[in-house]
Each structure stands twice: as C-alpha cells, then as structure tokens.
Write a protein that holds these residues in place. Structure first.
Motif, PDB file in Angstrom:
ATOM      1  N   ILE A   1       0.835  -1.199   0.000  1.00  0.00           N
ATOM      2  CA  ILE A   1       0.000   0.000   0.000  1.00  0.00           C
ATOM      3  C   ILE A   1       0.872   1.252   0.000  1.00  0.00           C
ATOM      4  CG2 ILE A   1      -1.900   1.212   1.127  1.00  0.00           C
ATOM      5  CD1 ILE A   1      -2.644  -1.632   0.342  1.00  0.00           C
ATOM      6  N   LEU A   2       0.603   2.166  -0.922  1.00  0.00           N
ATOM      7  CA  LEU A   2       1.208   3.500  -0.886  1.00  0.00           C
ATOM      8  C   LEU A   2       0.338   4.395  -0.023  1.00  0.00           C
ATOM      9  CD1 LEU A   2       2.301   2.455  -3.829  1.00  0.00           C
ATOM     10  CD2 LEU A   2       2.696   4.894  -4.198  1.00  0.00           C
ATOM     11  N   ILE A   3       0.953   5.214   0.808  1.00  0.00           N
ATOM     12  CA  ILE A   3       0.200   6.147   1.648  1.00  0.00           C
ATOM     13  C   ILE A   3       0.783   7.538   1.479  1.00  0.00           C
ATOM     14  CG2 ILE A   3      -0.630   6.693   3.955  1.00  0.00           C
ATOM     15  CD1 ILE A   3      -0.076   3.802   4.748  1.00  0.00           C
ATOM     16  N   SER A   4       0.049   8.423   0.827  1.00  0.00           N
ATOM     17  CA  SER A   4       0.475   9.823   0.761  1.00  0.00           C
ATOM     18  C   SER A   4       0.018  10.535   2.032  1.00  0.00           C
ATOM     19  CB  SER A   4      -0.117  10.516  -0.472  1.00  0.00           C
ATOM     20  OG  SER A   4      -1.515  10.690  -0.343  1.00  0.00           O
ATOM     21  N   GLY A   5       0.748  11.544   2.444  1.00  0.00           N
ATOM     22  CA  GLY A   5       0.410  12.236   3.681  1.00  0.00           C
ATOM     23  C   GLY A   5       0.655  11.391   4.910  1.00  0.00           C
ATOM     24  N   SER A   6       1.587  10.448   4.805  1.00  0.00           N
ATOM     25  CA  SER A   6       1.823   9.499   5.900  1.00  0.00           C
ATOM     26  C   SER A   6       2.512  10.139   7.100  1.00  0.00           C
ATOM     27  CB  SER A   6       2.651   8.312   5.408  1.00  0.00           C
ATOM     28  OG  SER A   6       3.801   8.736   4.716  1.00  0.00           O
ATOM     29  N   ASP A   7       2.995  11.373   6.953  1.00  0.00           N
ATOM     30  CA  ASP A   7       3.620  12.062   8.074  1.00  0.00           C
ATOM     31  C   ASP A   7       2.635  12.950   8.820  1.00  0.00           C
ATOM     32  OD1 ASP A   7       3.428  13.643   5.807  1.00  0.00           O
ATOM     33  OD2 ASP A   7       5.226  14.814   6.255  1.00  0.00           O
ATOM     34  N   GLY A   8       1.381  13.028   8.362  1.00  0.00           N
ATOM     35  CA  GLY A   8       0.367  13.835   9.035  1.00  0.00           C
ATOM     36  C   GLY A   8      -0.324  13.059  10.142  1.00  0.00           C
ATOM     37  N   GLY A   9      -1.281  13.703  10.811  1.00  0.00           N
ATOM     38  CA  GLY A   9      -1.951  13.085  11.949  1.00  0.00           C
ATOM     39  C   GLY A   9      -2.744  11.852  11.569  1.00  0.00           C
ATOM     40  N   ILE A  10      -3.610  11.958  10.573  1.00  0.00           N
ATOM     41  CA  ILE A  10      -4.379  10.797  10.128  1.00  0.00           C
ATOM     42  C   ILE A  10      -3.466   9.798   9.435  1.00  0.00           C
ATOM     43  CG2 ILE A  10      -6.199  10.009   8.570  1.00  0.00           C
ATOM     44  CD1 ILE A  10      -7.691  12.588   9.142  1.00  0.00           C
ATOM     45  N   GLY A  11      -2.537  10.294   8.613  1.00  0.00           N
ATOM     46  CA  GLY A  11      -1.608   9.416   7.921  1.00  0.00           C
ATOM     47  C   GLY A  11      -0.798   8.561   8.876  1.00  0.00           C
ATOM     48  N   THR A  12      -0.333   9.161   9.964  1.00  0.00           N
ATOM     49  CA  THR A  12       0.438   8.416  10.959  1.00  0.00           C
ATOM     50  C   THR A  12      -0.391   7.294  11.564  1.00  0.00           C
ATOM     51  OG1 THR A  12       1.818  10.335  11.508  1.00  0.00           O
ATOM     52  CG2 THR A  12       1.634   8.605  13.178  1.00  0.00           C
ATOM     53  N   ALA A  13      -1.654   7.585  11.863  1.00  0.00           N
ATOM     54  CA  ALA A  13      -2.537   6.554  12.420  1.00  0.00           C
ATOM     55  C   ALA A  13      -2.766   5.433  11.419  1.00  0.00           C
ATOM     56  CB  ALA A  13      -3.873   7.184  12.837  1.00  0.00           C
ATOM     57  N   ILE A  14      -2.869   5.767  10.143  1.00  0.00           N
ATOM     58  CA  ILE A  14      -3.063   4.742   9.101  1.00  0.00           C
ATOM     59  C   ILE A  14      -1.836   3.843   9.001  1.00  0.00           C
ATOM     60  CG2 ILE A  14      -3.379   4.373   6.622  1.00  0.00           C
ATOM     61  CD1 ILE A  14      -4.979   7.034   6.622  1.00  0.00           C
ATOM     62  N   VAL A  15      -0.660   4.448   9.022  1.00  0.00           N
ATOM     63  CA  VAL A  15       0.573   3.652   8.971  1.00  0.00           C
ATOM     64  C   VAL A  15       0.622   2.682  10.142  1.00  0.00           C
ATOM     65  CG1 VAL A  15       3.089   3.753   9.123  1.00  0.00           C
ATOM     66  CG2 VAL A  15       1.864   5.419   7.716  1.00  0.00           C
TER      67      VAL A  15
ATOM     68  N   PHE B   1       8.890  -3.940  -4.440  1.00  0.00           N
ATOM     69  CA  PHE B   1       7.968  -4.983  -3.987  1.00  0.00           C
ATOM     70  C   PHE B   1       7.429  -5.869  -5.110  1.00  0.00           C
ATOM     71  CE2 PHE B   1       7.347  -1.579  -0.698  1.00  0.00           C
ATOM     72  CZ  PHE B   1       7.876  -2.288   0.374  1.00  0.00           C
ATOM     73  N   GLY B   2       7.524  -5.394  -6.359  1.00  0.00           N
ATOM     74  CA  GLY B   2       7.013  -6.175  -7.475  1.00  0.00           C
ATOM     75  C   GLY B   2       5.514  -6.087  -7.658  1.00  0.00           C
ATOM     76  N   GLN B   3       4.842  -5.280  -6.866  1.00  0.00           N
ATOM     77  CA  GLN B   3       3.392  -5.142  -6.951  1.00  0.00           C
ATOM     78  C   GLN B   3       2.947  -3.895  -6.188  1.00  0.00           C
ATOM     79  OE1 GLN B   3       3.224  -8.823  -4.467  1.00  0.00           O
ATOM     80  NE2 GLN B   3       1.375  -7.869  -3.577  1.00  0.00           N
ATOM     81  N   ILE B   4       1.759  -3.426  -6.497  1.00  0.00           N
ATOM     82  CA  ILE B   4       1.094  -2.368  -5.737  1.00  0.00           C
ATOM     83  C   ILE B   4      -0.375  -2.775  -5.651  1.00  0.00           C
ATOM     84  CG2 ILE B   4       0.417   0.060  -5.630  1.00  0.00           C
ATOM     85  CD1 ILE B   4       2.939   0.731  -7.241  1.00  0.00           C
ATOM     86  N   ASP B   5      -0.877  -2.931  -4.443  1.00  0.00           N
ATOM     87  CA  ASP B   5      -2.233  -3.420  -4.233  1.00  0.00           C
ATOM     88  C   ASP B   5      -3.206  -2.330  -3.796  1.00  0.00           C
ATOM     89  OD1 ASP B   5      -1.649  -6.433  -4.499  1.00  0.00           O
ATOM     90  OD2 ASP B   5      -0.195  -5.757  -3.005  1.00  0.00           O
ATOM     91  N   GLY B   6      -2.684  -1.234  -3.290  1.00  0.00           N
ATOM     92  CA  GLY B   6      -3.585  -0.189  -2.824  1.00  0.00           C
ATOM     93  C   GLY B   6      -2.896   1.156  -2.710  1.00  0.00           C
ATOM     94  N   LEU B   7      -3.711   2.194  -2.793  1.00  0.00           N
ATOM     95  CA  LEU B   7      -3.251   3.574  -2.651  1.00  0.00           C
ATOM     96  C   LEU B   7      -4.162   4.262  -1.656  1.00  0.00           C
ATOM     97  CD1 LEU B   7      -1.790   6.259  -3.504  1.00  0.00           C
ATOM     98  CD2 LEU B   7      -3.474   6.394  -5.376  1.00  0.00           C
ATOM     99  N   VAL B   8      -3.586   4.853  -0.622  1.00  0.00           N
ATOM    100  CA  VAL B   8      -4.340   5.648   0.347  1.00  0.00           C
ATOM    101  C   VAL B   8      -3.854   7.089   0.247  1.00  0.00           C
ATOM    102  CG1 VAL B   8      -4.899   6.034   2.766  1.00  0.00           C
ATOM    103  CG2 VAL B   8      -4.642   3.695   1.905  1.00  0.00           C
ATOM    104  N   ASN B   9      -4.728   7.968  -0.199  1.00  0.00           N
ATOM    105  CA  ASN B   9      -4.386   9.387  -0.303  1.00  0.00           C
ATOM    106  C   ASN B   9      -4.858  10.118   0.946  1.00  0.00           C
ATOM    107  OD1 ASN B   9      -3.042   9.920  -2.887  1.00  0.00           O
ATOM    108  ND2 ASN B   9      -4.938   9.132  -3.806  1.00  0.00           N
ATOM    109  N   ALA B  10      -3.933  10.266   1.894  1.00  0.00           N
ATOM    110  CA  ALA B  10      -4.224  11.010   3.114  1.00  0.00           C
ATOM    111  C   ALA B  10      -3.629  12.412   3.062  1.00  0.00           C
ATOM    112  CB  ALA B  10      -3.685  10.263   4.334  1.00  0.00           C
ATOM    113  N   ILE B  11      -3.011  12.744   1.943  1.00  0.00           N
ATOM    114  CA  ILE B  11      -2.423  14.059   1.787  1.00  0.00           C
ATOM    115  C   ILE B  11      -3.530  15.108   1.694  1.00  0.00           C
ATOM    116  CG2 ILE B  11      -2.348  14.010  -0.760  1.00  0.00           C
ATOM    117  CD1 ILE B  11       0.438  15.333  -0.531  1.00  0.00           C
ATOM    118  N   GLY B  12      -3.291  16.282   2.250  1.00  0.00           N
ATOM    119  CA  GLY B  12      -4.309  17.322   2.184  1.00  0.00           C
ATOM    120  C   GLY B  12      -3.756  18.671   2.603  1.00  0.00           C
ATOM    121  N   LEU B  13      -4.401  19.716   2.106  1.00  0.00           N
ATOM    122  CA  LEU B  13      -4.007  21.089   2.407  1.00  0.00           C
ATOM    123  C   LEU B  13      -5.271  21.869   2.743  1.00  0.00           C
ATOM    124  CD1 LEU B  13      -1.440  22.908   2.395  1.00  0.00           C
ATOM    125  CD2 LEU B  13      -2.031  23.526   0.037  1.00  0.00           C
TER     126      LEU B  13
END
Length: 237
Positions: free
Chosen positions: A8-22, A77-89
């Motif tokens: 899973i790719l997670i954008s905004g992974s350093d933010g508050g919600i992103g951190t919780a998702i990670v 990884f040889g694959q990508i199964d999901g994308l979570v866009n938690a990035i926001g402004l």
C-alpha cells in the motif's frame, strides 16, 4: 520466498491521520511505501526502513516526484495493491479572496496529486484484480458550512475523482472509497479557525485508520463508495 502481503502507498503518511493509518496497517501485516518532503520525519515516527517498509522523498508540486515514488515501489515490492491518499491542504481562500496562488496550491495537493498517484498506480491495481484506492476527503466534500470555498471546492472535486476512479477500474477489480470524516483530533483540525467543539468530542485518528483498513479489506462484491463519519449531529447525514 516472496511475501504475499498487500503493498500500500500512503500519501500524507507524516500527518496526523496518515500516521494513524501507517500504525494500523503495520500492525496488520501490510507492506508499506511511505513518502514525505523530508523522510527523516518518517524515520523518527516509524523507525528505519525494513523489507516491509520503504520511505521516499515526495513533493506534491513536482510531477516527477510521484513517478519516482511509484516506480521505486513497484521495483522494490514487485506489486502495488492499494493507494491511500491522506495528503491534504487546508489553506483558507474565500469567495472574495483574489488569491490564485493559494487556490492553485489547494488544487495541486487536494485534487491533482491524488489523481496523478491513482493514474500511476492503476496498472498495478488492475493487475492484482482487487486493487484499492481510499481517498481521505472530509465532510467538506459533501456540504459547505463555512466560507473557505477554496478548500470546499477542491474536496468536492476529490469526491468526483474518487467516483471516476471506481468507474474506470471497476471491471478489473479496482474499488475506490471516499472516506469523509468531520472533525478529527489532529493538529490541523485543532488549529482550524472554524472549530466549535471540544477536542475530546472529535473523532480519533485511530478510528479513521480502522475505517481505511476496512475499505482496503472489503471484498470486491461488497464495495463502499463513500464512508461518511461524523462526531456531531447533522440532519442531512
């Protein structure tokens, strides 16, 4: 032996919600590709890279940055199964503000970046037969309750993007979900000039992370196009 854990790719992974998702996804065995302007922030939050977790420098205002991130993820990884866009402004631009600079930034981060990442990930999501895209939209993409029209417009557009993604990828097993929370107890939410409730009444980021995992794990025949989450009563929901 190659791992069969979803990637899973997670954008905004350093933010508050992103951190919780990670944290949520890490605890449930996912392999993660995380990105931030400064990857040292990710190392401080989540420790060093591992075979199941990589960090990539990412700048939403540079097109090539998204391409480099997705390319490295696929090669690692040889694959990508999901994308979570938690990035926001959440810049404040009202109807009477002649502020194209901030408005352009809102469109770039809240709409164009999730679109760009979805486009780049789509071949891999289709290939796995059960690809997932989860876009963190907010209730600001369902109704307008204040004059911050720049944020609202881009969140409505992000909602449209989510439905376009699910339409495009449906026949190949791609499911897209718009997750629309109200007030979430993060630093960004707590600093909002329109906040009118107490912090302990706000939704916990861990709850949002659980819902993200739920959207990722639902089977193809039980997709949820929208998840609307609120911590205060609104009669339209």
């Amino acid at each position: 032996m190659a791992s069969n854990k979803p990637v899973i790719l997670i954008s905004g992974s350093d933010g508050g919600i992103g951190t919780a998702i990670v944290t949520e996804l890490s605890e449930h065995g996912y392999r993660l590709s995380l990105a931030a302007m400064d990857t040292t922030v990710l190392m401080e939050k989540f420790g060093p890279e591992t075979p199941d977790k990589i960090y990539q420098p990412f700048n939403a205002f540079e097109r090539g940055s998204a391409e480099a991130w997705v390319d490295r993820t696929a090669k690692t990884f040889g694959q990508i199964d999901g994308l979570v866009n938690a990035i926001g402004l959440a810049l404040r631009v009202t109807i009477m503000d002649d502020n194209d600079a901030d408005l352009d930034k809102l469109w770039e981060v809240n709409v164009k970046t999730p679109l760009r990442l979805a486009r780049l990930c789509m071949p891999y999501l289709e290939a796995c037969g059960k690809g997932r895209v989860v876009n963190l939209i907010s209730l600001g993409g369902k109704r307008i309750r204040n004059v911050s029209v720049g944020y609202g417009m881009t969140k409505f557009a992000a909602m449209g993007l989510t439905h376009a993604i699910r339409t495009y990828g449906w026949e190949k097993g791609v499911r897209a979900t718009a997750l629309c929370p109200g007030w979430v107890r993060t630093s960004m939410g707590l600093k909002s000039p329109t906040l009118k409730i107490q912090p302990d009444a706000m939704t916990d980021p861990a709850t949002i992370a659980f819902l993200v995992r739920t959207a990722l794990e639902l089977p193809n025949n039980a997709a949820m196009a929208e998840m609307v989450v609120n911590c205060e009563f609104e009669d339209v929901f």
